[in-house]
Enzyme design. Structure first.
Site, PDB file in Angstrom:
ATOM      1  CB  ALA A   1      -0.974  -0.040   1.174  1.00 46.99           C
ATOM      2  CB  SER A   2       0.646   4.545   1.613  1.00 49.86           C
ATOM      3  OG  SER A   2      -0.520   4.919   0.928  1.00 49.86           O
ATOM      4  CB  VAL A   3       5.082   0.804   2.650  1.00 51.34           C
ATOM      5  CG1 VAL A   3       6.580   0.652   2.899  1.00 51.34           C
ATOM      6  CG2 VAL A   3       4.342   0.762   3.990  1.00 51.34           C
TER       7      VAL A   3
ATOM      8  CE  LYS B   1       0.586   7.940  -1.175  1.00 46.15           C
ATOM      9  NZ  LYS B   1      -0.211   6.720  -1.077  1.00 46.15           N
TER      10      LYS B   1
END
Length: 387
Positions: free
Chosen positions: A69-71, A73
């Site tokens: 997921a947003s890891v 980014k």
């Protein structure tokens, strides 16, 4: 506020940390986790706890693979800044220079300039569907947050995002959003390669992050994802909603990881291990290694939006993650300048550069592993903080 003279990583921090993890697993708040704590690059504590798959009683393993997921980014942001260093893109380039069809408008019909800097700092005026109530514009447009709708193309998702009016004039406010997905497409077009190929060439391969990619390289180590439930976490089906915030929900389609037709989400699309993420964070903490220059790493890990407020008291934003401005306002023992973020599949991480401290906590439980009692208790156990 933080206790004076607090001494993190005392002789009892590992025992406190294990107690937090064991309690969360025993009470059914999370299903499984991999935790790594490093100081000055030395791993002082590592733990694989609970189940990678509860129903088959498959134990969690240290090199388990998670949907990040947003890891994702900070990995993609690092690759973007490598392209800036190479002169392929500039932070002040208009997004439309590379994606001419991406021209979202304000509510008054005017078309502002959105720059790459706006995208990487989440000041572009974009939003995430999960931050909106069910009938708000992103839902009506069926714009994807990068976690669902397997098979959806980037071209179609960009068209859907463009159809929604911007929430504010770029650069005037901050809003967590699909901006990193748009940035990923900018990178692909400017770099003349797919986003997965760029990230592999610029970041993951040079750093030896062999398990981290937009594809799952070893399905046998991929954990089963779970979502918060009324009594215990619920194993995710192919279309799974987890309530989030006031009236919102996050839409998950775990099978998206295996669908090659799904657009490569620069905000949420990668898979990887805790040790790989630790390697990236340590590289940034120590100046960028062979991936980006020290001055770029310093800018990346410095508050880039002074004067603007985020939705998180005491926190600003750098170029890929949150930066701590005021520990008292944030109710944290971490030092000013700490950087951190997480991922909605159940992850949290932070780097406290004052203490040369890096912590990665990946779980297979959304949302409890990302925010709330569990990650807060992990942090407090490390610092020995009671409040």
């Amino acid at each position: 506020m933080p206790a004076a003279g607090i001494a993190p990583l005392d002789r009892n921090f590992g025992r406190r940390l294990d107690q937090v993890v064991d309690r969360a697993v025993e009470e059914g708040r999370i299903v499984g986790a991999v935790i790594l704590v490093a100081r000055r690059g030395e791993i002082l504590h590592s733990r694989a706890a609970g189940f990678a798959d509860r129903e088959s009683e498959k134990s969690m393993i240290p090199d388990a693979v998670f949907r990040l997921a947003s890891v994702t980014k900070p990995i993609v942001a690092t690759a973007a800044l490598a392209l800036v260093e190479a002169g392929v893109i500039s932070l002040d380039d208009p997004t439309a220079k590379f994606i001419p069809e991406f021209r979202p408008k304000l509510t008054d019909g005017s078309e502002p300039v959105i720059t790459i800097r706006h995208l990487i700092t989440h000041t572009a005026g974009l939003d995430y569907g999960f931050r909106q109530p069910a009938n708000d514009p992103y839902h009506r447009a069926r714009a994807s947050d990068g976690l669902d709708q397997p098979g959806l193309s980037m071209a179609e998702n960009l068209a859907r995002i463009t159809s929604v009016p911007l929430s504010y004039a770029p650069g005037t406010s901050w809003g967590y959003s699909v901006a990193m997905d748009v940035l990923g497409e900018v990178m692909a077009r400017a770099g003349g390669a797919t986003l997965p190929d760029l990230v592999d060439r610029l970041v993951t391969r040079p750093l030896g992050m062999h398990d981290t990619a937009f594809v799952v390289r070893d399905r046998a180590r991929l954990v089963t994802p779970y979502g918060d439930g009324p009594a215990e976490p619920v194993a995710m089906g192919e279309h799974h909603l987890v309530p989030f915030g006031e009236g919102g929900a996050i839409s998950f389609s775990p099978g998206r990881s295996f669908d090659p037709a799904s657009f490569a989400s620069g905000g949420t699309g990668m898979n990887g291990t805790a040790s790989d993420i630790l390697r990236l964070l340590e590289t940034l903490r120590t100046g960028g290694g062979t991936v980006i220059r020290p001055e770029t790493a310093a800018a990346m890990t410095t508050d880039a939006i002074p004067g603007l407020e985020t939705t998180m008291p005491g926190w600003g934003w750098g170029q890929g993650f949150a930066i701590l401005r005021d520990p008292a306002a944030a109710l944290t023992p971490q030092a000013t300048g700490t950087w951190r973020w997480g991922g909605v599949y159940g992850h949290s991480w932070f780097v406290d550069p004052t203490l040369d401290l890096t912590v990665v906590a990946l779980t297979n439980t959304a949302i409890a592993g990302m925010m709330g009692a569990f990650p807060d208790a992990l942090r407090d156990a490390i610092y020995g903080w009671q409040h």
